[in-house]
Scaffold this active site. Structure first.
Site: not given
Ligand SMILES: *Cc1c(COP(=O)(O)O)cnc(C)c1O
Length: 375
Positions: A49, A270
């Site tokens: 993702k 800044y």
């Molecule tokens: C993001 C996610 C993962 C992976 O999690 P990590 O902590 O990055 O290993 C797995 N399952 C779901 C449902 C997620 O949303």
């Protein structure tokens, strides 16, 4: 078809780049092998993702495929469509947030597997299966205690009593997600596992998937049939209380624009949040909050392992460094300093910004020259 090397910004070559992000695909492969060694034969998917946690979903997928990985998870339908175009028809691609209402036909046409999070998503997916005239591969996500995504326990019970609920649905996995997996002593983990045990038995019999990266380290009772690591593949420490068992994956270097010798008593950056009290050698580097480097991160850059603290505020496109730790003349315009790499891990940088490694990686911008090595 997207090319594996395609990036979102034009390549100008290293010499002209203001910053260089190097992504080590061999390290991702090694991290995959290290997780598999702990999983003892349990299958391991790759979570891609947010464009592979900011590091390039297509490239990461290709590297993981070489480790035998043929199941991927994305968050959004649009991510799944793009990944399907890049990878071709073979791998299974699951959409964690489910399919937006009305877009089921698009998901079916792209050969994506829905993750069903609610009775409404289930009903729409059942209708899509009817339209498609075939059973649709589907993961059914139950809420075992995170209260974010997944079918609520009371709805699981209602669906279990409805013999038509899963018509047209090929349940390939029953899944759930841990809220506190990075805290091994948190009793919520075992409470969630027991809730998952109860709920999965109410649903059509299917393999189960429960654990993210950190959950893999909670032991075999959390592994079930398919693990879903993301962070650990990308080098983020899945066991924050202990040394990182994974290899670092991302290296970020930024170009020095100019060096200066400031006089005593001048304001820097800044808001003049820093004033020199004595003559001070500085370097201004070509990286800022527009590149995803948090404005509030009071961090440092490194040159040949020497720490160069930030002075004043992070600007949109630049940061001012105190380079008094280096011999005069050592650092010059055009040199590269390290922001992420051997001297400063993703988790270190996150700590300075009051955030987590996940946010550091997914914030990384697209003005960098991106390099992929290995794979
Ligand atoms: C993001 C996610 C993962 C992976 O999690 P990590 O902590 O990055 O290993 C797995 N399952 C779901 C449902 C997620 O949303």
């Amino acid at each position: 078809m997207l090319q594996a090397h395609e990036t979102k910004s034009p390549s100008v070559g290293d010499a002209a780049a203001s910053a260089i992000l190097t992504i080590d695909l061999d390290a991702i492969r090694e991290n995959c092998r290290r997780l598999k060694a702990r999983l003892n034969g349990v299958r391991c998917a790759g979570v891609l993702k947010a464009d592979g946690y900011g590091l390039g979903a297509n490239q990461v997928a290709a590297a993981l495929a070489k480790e035998g990985c043929d199941i991927f998870f994305v968050a959004l339908l649009v991510e799944g469509v793009a990944l399907r175009q890049a990878l071709g028809p073979a791998p299974a691609i699951y959409v964690l947030n489910g399919i937006p209402p009305g877009a089921e036909g698009l998901a079916v046409a792209a050969g994506l597997c829905a993750v069903i999070n609610s009775p409404e998503q289930l009903a729409a997916w059942r209708a899509a299966a009817g339209n498609a005239g075939r059973k649709l591969p589907t993961a059914v996500q139950v809420d075992s205690g995170m209260s974010r995504l997944g079918i609520a326990p009371s709805d699981v019970e209602r669906l279990a009593a409805d013999p038509q609920a899963f018509d047209g649905i090929d349940v390939t996995y029953v899944m759930s997600h841990l809220a506190c997996a990075d805290e091994p002593r948190n009793p919520a983990n075992e409470q969630q596992r027991l809730a998952f045990e109860r709920l999965r038995k109410l649903l059509p019999k299917a393999p189960s998937s429960f654990t993210n990266s950190s959950g893999i380290f909670l032991g075999p009772s959390y592994h079930y049939d398919l693990a879903r690591p993301g962070a650990a593949l990308y080098g983020i420490n899945p066991t924050p209380a202990d040394p990182n068992p994974m290899l670092p994956v991302a290296r970020l270097e930024a170009r020095v624009v100019q060096t200066r010798m400031l006089e005593a008593g001048v304001g820097v950056g800044y808001g003049h949040t820093f004033h020199s009290t004595a003559p001070l050698p500085t370097a201004t580097i070509s990286l800022g909050y527009a590149d995803g480097w948090h404005r509030r991160a009071s961090a440092a850059a490194f040159f040949e392992g020497v720490r160069l603290p930030f002075l004043g505020r992070v600007s949109m496109d630049s940061i001012i460094l105190d380079i008094s730790a280096l011999p005069p003349g050592k650092l010059k315009g055009g040199d590269l300093v390290e922001l992420l790499g051997p001297s400063q891990s993703v988790d270190d940088a996150a700590g300075h910004a009051g955030t987590i490694g996940y946010e550091v990686l997914t914030s990384l911008g697209h003005r960098f020259e991106r390099h992929y090595i290995g794979g």
